[in-house]
Design a protein around this motif. Structure first.
Motif, PDB file in Angstrom:
ATOM      1  N   ALA A 122      -8.019  14.632 -19.814  1.00 55.86           N
ATOM      2  CA  ALA A 122      -7.902  14.495 -18.359  1.00 55.86           C
ATOM      3  C   ALA A 122      -6.621  13.719 -18.058  1.00 55.86           C
ATOM      4  CB  ALA A 122      -9.123  13.777 -17.769  1.00 55.86           C
ATOM      5  N   ARG A 123      -6.245  13.685 -16.785  1.00 57.97           N
ATOM      6  CA  ARG A 123      -4.997  13.025 -16.408  1.00 57.97           C
ATOM      7  C   ARG A 123      -5.207  11.506 -16.344  1.00 57.97           C
ATOM      8  NH1 ARG A 123      -0.518  15.058 -13.442  1.00 57.97           N
ATOM      9  NH2 ARG A 123       0.789  13.390 -12.597  1.00 57.97           N
ATOM     10  N   TYR A 124      -4.463  10.802 -17.164  1.00 58.65           N
ATOM     11  CA  TYR A 124      -4.474   9.345 -17.155  1.00 58.65           C
ATOM     12  C   TYR A 124      -3.048   8.857 -16.995  1.00 58.65           C
ATOM     13  CZ  TYR A 124      -9.194   9.704 -19.120  1.00 58.65           C
ATOM     14  OH  TYR A 124     -10.510   9.987 -19.331  1.00 58.65           O
ATOM     15  N   TYR A 125      -2.870   7.768 -16.278  1.00 54.55           N
ATOM     16  CA  TYR A 125      -1.542   7.176 -16.164  1.00 54.55           C
ATOM     17  C   TYR A 125      -1.241   6.340 -17.403  1.00 54.55           C
ATOM     18  CZ  TYR A 125      -1.567   8.613 -11.300  1.00 54.55           C
ATOM     19  OH  TYR A 125      -1.602   9.370 -10.156  1.00 54.55           O
ATOM     20  N   ASP A 126       0.015   6.366 -17.839  1.00 54.78           N
ATOM     21  CA  ASP A 126       0.445   5.593 -18.991  1.00 54.78           C
ATOM     22  C   ASP A 126       0.959   4.239 -18.544  1.00 54.78           C
ATOM     23  OD1 ASP A 126      -0.128   7.687 -20.703  1.00 54.78           O
ATOM     24  OD2 ASP A 126       1.870   8.569 -20.479  1.00 54.78           O
ATOM     25  N   ARG A 127       0.512   3.188 -19.217  1.00 56.28           N
ATOM     26  CA  ARG A 127       0.993   1.842 -18.902  1.00 56.28           C
ATOM     27  C   ARG A 127       2.320   1.612 -19.605  1.00 56.28           C
ATOM     28  NH1 ARG A 127      -2.686  -3.468 -19.600  1.00 56.28           N
ATOM     29  NH2 ARG A 127      -3.583  -2.556 -17.723  1.00 56.28           N
ATOM     30  N   ILE A 128       3.315   1.161 -18.869  1.00 51.57           N
ATOM     31  CA  ILE A 128       4.615   0.869 -19.471  1.00 51.57           C
ATOM     32  C   ILE A 128       4.915  -0.621 -19.465  1.00 51.57           C
ATOM     33  CG2 ILE A 128       5.627   3.126 -19.033  1.00 51.57           C
ATOM     34  CD1 ILE A 128       6.885   2.030 -16.512  1.00 51.57           C
ATOM     35  N   TYR A 129       4.354  -1.349 -18.523  1.00 49.53           N
ATOM     36  CA  TYR A 129       4.457  -2.810 -18.518  1.00 49.53           C
ATOM     37  C   TYR A 129       3.071  -3.351 -18.185  1.00 49.53           C
ATOM     38  CZ  TYR A 129       9.482  -1.917 -18.299  1.00 49.53           C
ATOM     39  OH  TYR A 129      10.740  -1.467 -18.558  1.00 49.53           O
ATOM     40  N   SER A 130       2.949  -4.662 -18.124  1.00 49.10           N
ATOM     41  CA  SER A 130       1.631  -5.255 -17.901  1.00 49.10           C
ATOM     42  C   SER A 130       1.019  -4.803 -16.582  1.00 49.10           C
ATOM     43  CB  SER A 130       1.730  -6.786 -17.951  1.00 49.10           C
ATOM     44  OG  SER A 130       2.638  -7.236 -16.961  1.00 49.10           O
ATOM     45  N   ASN A 131       1.852  -4.535 -15.584  1.00 49.76           N
ATOM     46  CA  ASN A 131       1.296  -4.125 -14.289  1.00 49.76           C
ATOM     47  C   ASN A 131       1.990  -2.883 -13.744  1.00 49.76           C
ATOM     48  OD1 ASN A 131       3.732  -5.276 -13.839  1.00 49.76           O
ATOM     49  ND2 ASN A 131       3.096  -6.566 -12.108  1.00 49.76           N
ATOM     50  N   SER A 132       2.585  -2.060 -14.637  1.00 51.60           N
ATOM     51  CA  SER A 132       3.287  -0.858 -14.199  1.00 51.60           C
ATOM     52  C   SER A 132       2.757   0.357 -14.938  1.00 51.60           C
ATOM     53  CB  SER A 132       4.792  -0.996 -14.456  1.00 51.60           C
ATOM     54  OG  SER A 132       5.318  -2.091 -13.748  1.00 51.60           O
ATOM     55  N   PHE A 133       2.680   1.481 -14.228  1.00 48.16           N
ATOM     56  CA  PHE A 133       2.156   2.707 -14.803  1.00 48.16           C
ATOM     57  C   PHE A 133       3.084   3.863 -14.447  1.00 48.16           C
ATOM     58  CE2 PHE A 133      -1.326  -0.178 -14.215  1.00 48.16           C
ATOM     59  CZ  PHE A 133      -2.109  -0.015 -15.346  1.00 48.16           C
ATOM     60  N   THR A 134       2.985   4.931 -15.239  1.00 49.51           N
ATOM     61  CA  THR A 134       3.810   6.105 -14.995  1.00 49.51           C
ATOM     62  C   THR A 134       2.997   7.358 -15.258  1.00 49.51           C
ATOM     63  OG1 THR A 134       5.880   7.218 -15.604  1.00 49.51           O
ATOM     64  CG2 THR A 134       4.644   6.197 -17.381  1.00 49.51           C
ATOM     65  N   ASN A 135       3.462   8.477 -14.716  1.00 47.21           N
ATOM     66  CA  ASN A 135       2.798   9.746 -14.985  1.00 47.21           C
ATOM     67  C   ASN A 135       2.925  10.105 -16.463  1.00 47.21           C
ATOM     68  OD1 ASN A 135       1.849  10.517 -12.386  1.00 47.21           O
ATOM     69  ND2 ASN A 135       3.961  10.965 -11.792  1.00 47.21           N
TER      70      ASN A 135
END
Length: 419
Positions: free
Chosen positions: A61-74
């Motif tokens: 399923a579609r999940y956002y990827d965490r790139i920083y402690s409080n940031s997410f990306t597609n």
């Protein structure tokens, strides 16, 4: 006969249950047939089995990827809500023979594995919003032989000699990939070397660029500076990351209260890309870069004339510029080498002390030993150790060496007491 069923939370609910059975049997031949008297034991065995495998979490399923402690990306990979488990089916046949009252033994096995519905990541057009997609596809066929020969050439009250030889060979063939996909990249070091699965080829085949060559196979040089022409943009196969075969021989000799053992192993064939070779040669730290240091070097090859014909290269180039170009990091042709090696894996010398020395303390046996592992490595590979490979995200990737450290030689002693 066995059967196992798994339920995996990383697969879609309708596909998360998968069953896989196995069957194995053996026949004691010396109890069934009247074999010659020198046969001590004879057994034939056969087995068939299936093994299932799921995938890592968050792929359905579609999940956002965490790139920083409080940031997410597609996510860059398109999920698959219809994923199925991978299934590997295999069969094996074997023969175990022991002769001359167990003084001589022979064990051989042949196996064949088929892996279907492999979970693969295939490339997508970036306009879709994703760079890859997760699918079930592919059929990989692996088969090989394993042979063991053991013997006890000498055995008496004072002296005993045991020896064992092992040999193995494996090949994995790419039978199918995803529909419309003829090759799948398994690993790549930038664009310098790629390990690919191509339909009709072998797992571990290595591809990369090399020199542009004339119709008769000679390297083409620039007429202006005497350096090799820009590399051929078409990647070619330069070898396979896996060995043609592997083998080992171990010996153990005992004389009275002294025991000596030695293990030697190695492999024949296999290829490895060496960044160490690239660095050493472009920095002029190897013997192959000695020619031309005083007055320049004329590269052996041809130059192309304006009319399309070729003539021998006569243009002299500075040695530093020549070797920097010839062994450039993107030239797989000059940086891939045979990964064969022979290694003295272990030596051990043990001396058992007379039991009377410590008998009053309840010690039944005492021994002292000195040992060493990975003592010597014989290879023509220009790096330190072709067995080291490349540590890639915690996994050793065969076929690529990226400025490895020297492997360790380990030595030690043991003092053993048995009560």
């Amino acid at each position: 006969v066995t059967g196992r069923n798994d339920w995996s939370s990383t697969l879609p609910f309708k596909n998360n249950s998968f069953f896989y059975p196995s069957f194995s049997s053996s026949f004691i031949l010396d109890e069934i047939f009247n074999l010659p008297a020198y046969f001590t034991f004879a057994k034939a065995r056969a087995s068939w089995a299936q093994v299932g495998n799921d995938t890592r979490p968050y792929q359905t399923a579609r999940y956002y990827d965490r790139i920083y402690s409080n940031s997410f990306t597609n996510p860059a990979q398109l999920f698959n809500a219809e994923l199925k488990p991978e299934i590997t089916s295999s069969y094996e046949f074997g023969l175990d023979l022991r002769m001359l009252k167990n003084r001589l033994g022979f064990d051989v096995a042949y196996y064949n594995n088929q892996s279907r519905n492999q979970i693969l990541s295939i490339p997508l057009d970036p306009v879709t919003g994703f760079s890859t997609a997760l699918i079930n596809a592919g059929l990989i066929n692996s088969k090989g032989w394993e042979v063991k020969l053991s013997g006890k050439p000498i055995s008496n009250n004072k002296f005993t000699w045991n020896t064992t030889l092992l040999w193995s060979r494996n090949r994995s063939y790419v039978k199918e990939l995803a529909e419309g996909i003829s090759n799948q990249i398994i690993y790549q070091h930038n664009s310098n070397v790629l390990i690919e699965a191509r339909v009709g080829g072998l797992m571990g085949d290595m591809y990369g660029r090399g020199f542009k060559r004339s119709p008769d196979g000679q390297i083409i040089y620039n007429s202006s500076n005497g350096l090799p022409a820009p590399l051929d943009p078409v990647a070619k196969k330069w070898g396979n990351a896996f060995a043609d075969w592997k083998g080992s021989v171990s010996n153990e000799l005992s004389y009275k209260n002294i025991r000596f053992s030695a293990l030697i192993d190695g492999q024949m064939g296999g290829s490895m890309y060496s960044q160490t070779n690239h660095k050493n040669n472009t920095l002029g730290k190897t013997r192959v870069t000695l020619p031309g240091r005083e007055g320049g070097i004329i590269g052996p090859g041809v130059v192309r004339k304006s009319d399309g014909t070729f003539v021998p290269n006569t243009v002299k180039a500075a040695a530093s510029a020549y070797y920097d170009n010839y062994y450039q990091i993107s030239n797989a042709e000059t940086n891939i080498f045979d990964a064969s090696f022979l290694k003295i894996r272990e030596l051990r010398l043990e001396f058992s002390l007379p039991s009377t020395l410590l008998k009053k303390f309840g010690v039944q046996r005492t021994s002292i030993a000195v040992w060493g592992r990975d003592l010597f490595n014989f290879t023509k590979f220009p790096g330190f150790d072709p067995e080291g490979g490349n540590l890639n995200n915690g996994t050793l990737t065969p076929g690529v060496e990226l400025a490895q450290f020297p492997s360790n030689r380990t030595m030690g002693t043991n003092l053993t007491f048995k009560f």
